[in-house]
Motif scaffolding. Structure first.
Motif, PDB file in Angstrom:
ATOM      1  N   ARG A 131       0.870  -1.194   0.000  1.00  0.00           N
ATOM      2  CA  ARG A 131       0.000   0.000   0.000  1.00  0.00           C
ATOM      3  C   ARG A 131       0.893   1.225   0.000  1.00  0.00           C
ATOM      4  N   PRO A 133       2.063   4.837  -0.103  1.00  0.00           N
ATOM      5  CA  PRO A 133       1.246   6.011   0.250  1.00  0.00           C
ATOM      6  C   PRO A 133       1.067   6.988  -0.919  1.00  0.00           C
ATOM      7  N   ALA A 134       0.075   7.866  -0.733  1.00  0.00           N
ATOM      8  CA  ALA A 134      -0.339   8.747  -1.822  1.00  0.00           C
ATOM      9  C   ALA A 134       0.722   9.780  -2.188  1.00  0.00           C
ATOM     10  N   ASN A 135       1.732   9.990  -1.321  1.00  0.00           N
ATOM     11  CA  ASN A 135       2.783  10.920  -1.753  1.00  0.00           C
ATOM     12  C   ASN A 135       3.707  10.325  -2.822  1.00  0.00           C
ATOM     13  N   PRO A 137       2.666   9.369  -6.249  1.00  0.00           N
ATOM     14  CA  PRO A 137       1.474   9.335  -7.104  1.00  0.00           C
ATOM     15  C   PRO A 137       1.535   8.270  -8.209  1.00  0.00           C
ATOM     16  N   ASP A 138       0.389   7.982  -8.780  1.00  0.00           N
ATOM     17  CA  ASP A 138       0.303   7.080  -9.932  1.00  0.00           C
ATOM     18  C   ASP A 138       1.245   7.576 -11.037  1.00  0.00           C
ATOM     19  N   GLU A 162       0.903  -2.500  -7.033  1.00  0.00           N
ATOM     20  CA  GLU A 162       1.329  -1.167  -6.602  1.00  0.00           C
ATOM     21  C   GLU A 162       2.521  -0.684  -7.434  1.00  0.00           C
TER      22      GLU A 162
END
Ligand code: SAM
Length: 260
Positions: A131, A133-135, A137-138, A162
C-alpha cells in the motif's frame, strides 16, 4: 517448518517479518557479508549496473526511482553513485522506502557518510510495499527496484500491482531475490550451507538464531523463477524482452518487467 508459516494468517506473518528486521537491523550489513562471503555486494553491483541509472535520453532528463524494501540503503546508494560517476548525471532522485523504521534508521545513518551531492539525491520513506502512500502518485516513477525484499511481503501480487500503479508507462520494474538453484550438486551444497550454517552464524554473531532461521525458510517458500515471472506478467508488465536472469546458478535471480 520452524515458524509454521503455512498455518499462520497474514497479520501474523507481517508481525513476524517486522520483528525479524527490527531485531537484525544493527547487524544486518555485517551478517550479509558473512552469510554470502561478500557475494551479495557483487550481485548488487551487477543489478544496479544492469539498470544503468542516469543513462537518460536526452542525458540529464530527471529520473525518479523508488527502492522498495530498501532497508539500509545498499541499492539506493549504488543507484545514486552509478548515475553520478558512470553517467555524470546528478539529475536523479531515489526514495528508499521500507516498512521497518529500524532498518531505515540504519540507512539514514549510513547515508551521512556519502558525498553531500549524493545525500541530496536521497530521501527515506516508511511505507508498506503493498500500500504505497499517496505521496508517491500514480505513474510518477521511471524505475522501481526491490532487492531481497519481496519474499517477505505478505501479499506479493498486491505489491506488484502497486509497482505497476506508481511506474510511468515505459518505466522499469526490477527485482533481485533469492531463487531456485538448477544444478543438483550446487543445490545440495547451498541447502546444506543455508540450513545449518546461516542460523548458527546468526546465533553466534547476532545472538539471533530465530530471525536467520526465518530468512532461510522464507527463501525456500519463494516461487521459482518461472512462477515469479508469470506473477509479474499477471500484474500487467511486459516481460517478453527481459524476463529473468540467474546469478550464481540461481542462488539469486533478477527479474525485470516494463510497464507498457
Ligand atoms: N534491499 C535491501 C538490501 O538489499 O540490502 C534490504 C533487504 S532486507 C533482506 C528486506 C527488507 O524488506 C527489510 O528491510 C524489511 O523491513 C523490508 N520489508 C519487509 N516487508 C515489507 C513490506 N511489506 N513493505 C516494505 N518493506 C518490507
Amino acid at each position: 517448518t520452524h515458524f509454521g508459516f503455512e498455518t499462520i494468517n497474514q497479520e501474523e506473518k507481517a508481525d513476524r517479518v517486522a520483528g525479524v528486521f527490527t531485531s537484525v537491523a544493527e547487524s544486518y550489513d555485517k551478517m550479509n557479508d558473512l552469510m554470502s562471503f561478500g557475494v551479495h555486494r557483487l550481485w548488487k553491483d551487477y543489478f544496479v549496473s544492469s539498470l544503468n541509472p542516469g543513462a537518460t535520453t536526452p542525458l540529464g532528463r530527471p529520473q525518479r526511482v523508488l527502492d522498495v524494501a530498501g532497508g539500509t540503503g545498499d541499492i539506493a546508494f549504488r543507484i545514486v553513485e552509478h548515475a553520478h560517476s558512470q553517467n555524470a548525471n546528478p539529475n536523479i532522485h531515489v526514495t528508499v522506502s521500507d516498512i521497518n523504521p529500524a532498518m531505515l534508521d540504519v540507512g539514514r545513518q549510513r547515508s551521512l557518510r556519502l558525498p553531500a551531492s549524493h545525500q541530496a539525491a536521497l530521501s527515506f520513506l516508511e511505507a508498506n510495499a503493498e500500500r504505497i502512500p499517496a505521496n508517491v502518485p500514480d505513474a510518477s516513477l521511471d524505475l522501481y527496484t526491490v532487492a531481497f525484499g519481496i519474499r517477505n511481503f505478505t501479499d506479493i501480487s498486491a505489491a506488484l500491482r502497486e509497482a505497476y500503479r506508481v511506474l510511468k508507462p515505459g518505466g522499469v520494474f526490477a527485482c533481485m531475490e533469492f531463487s531456485k538453484v538448477g544444478n543438483p550438486l550446487l543445490n545440495a551444497a547451498y541447502k546444506q550451507w543455508s540450513f545449518s550454517a546461516i542460523p548458527l552464524i546468526g546465533q553466534l554473531v547476532a545472538a539471533d538464531r530465530d530471525s536467520y532461521q526465518y530468512l532461510v525458510e522464507s527463501i525456500e517458500r519463494f516461487p521459482s523463477q518461472e512462477e515469479f515471472r508469470d506473477m509479474i506478467k499477471d500484474a500487467g508488465f511486459d516481460v517478453a524482452g527481459c524476463g529473468y536472469e540467474n546469478l550464481t546458478g540461481g542462488v539469486a535471480a533478477i527479474h525485470k518487467g516494463i510497464k507498457p
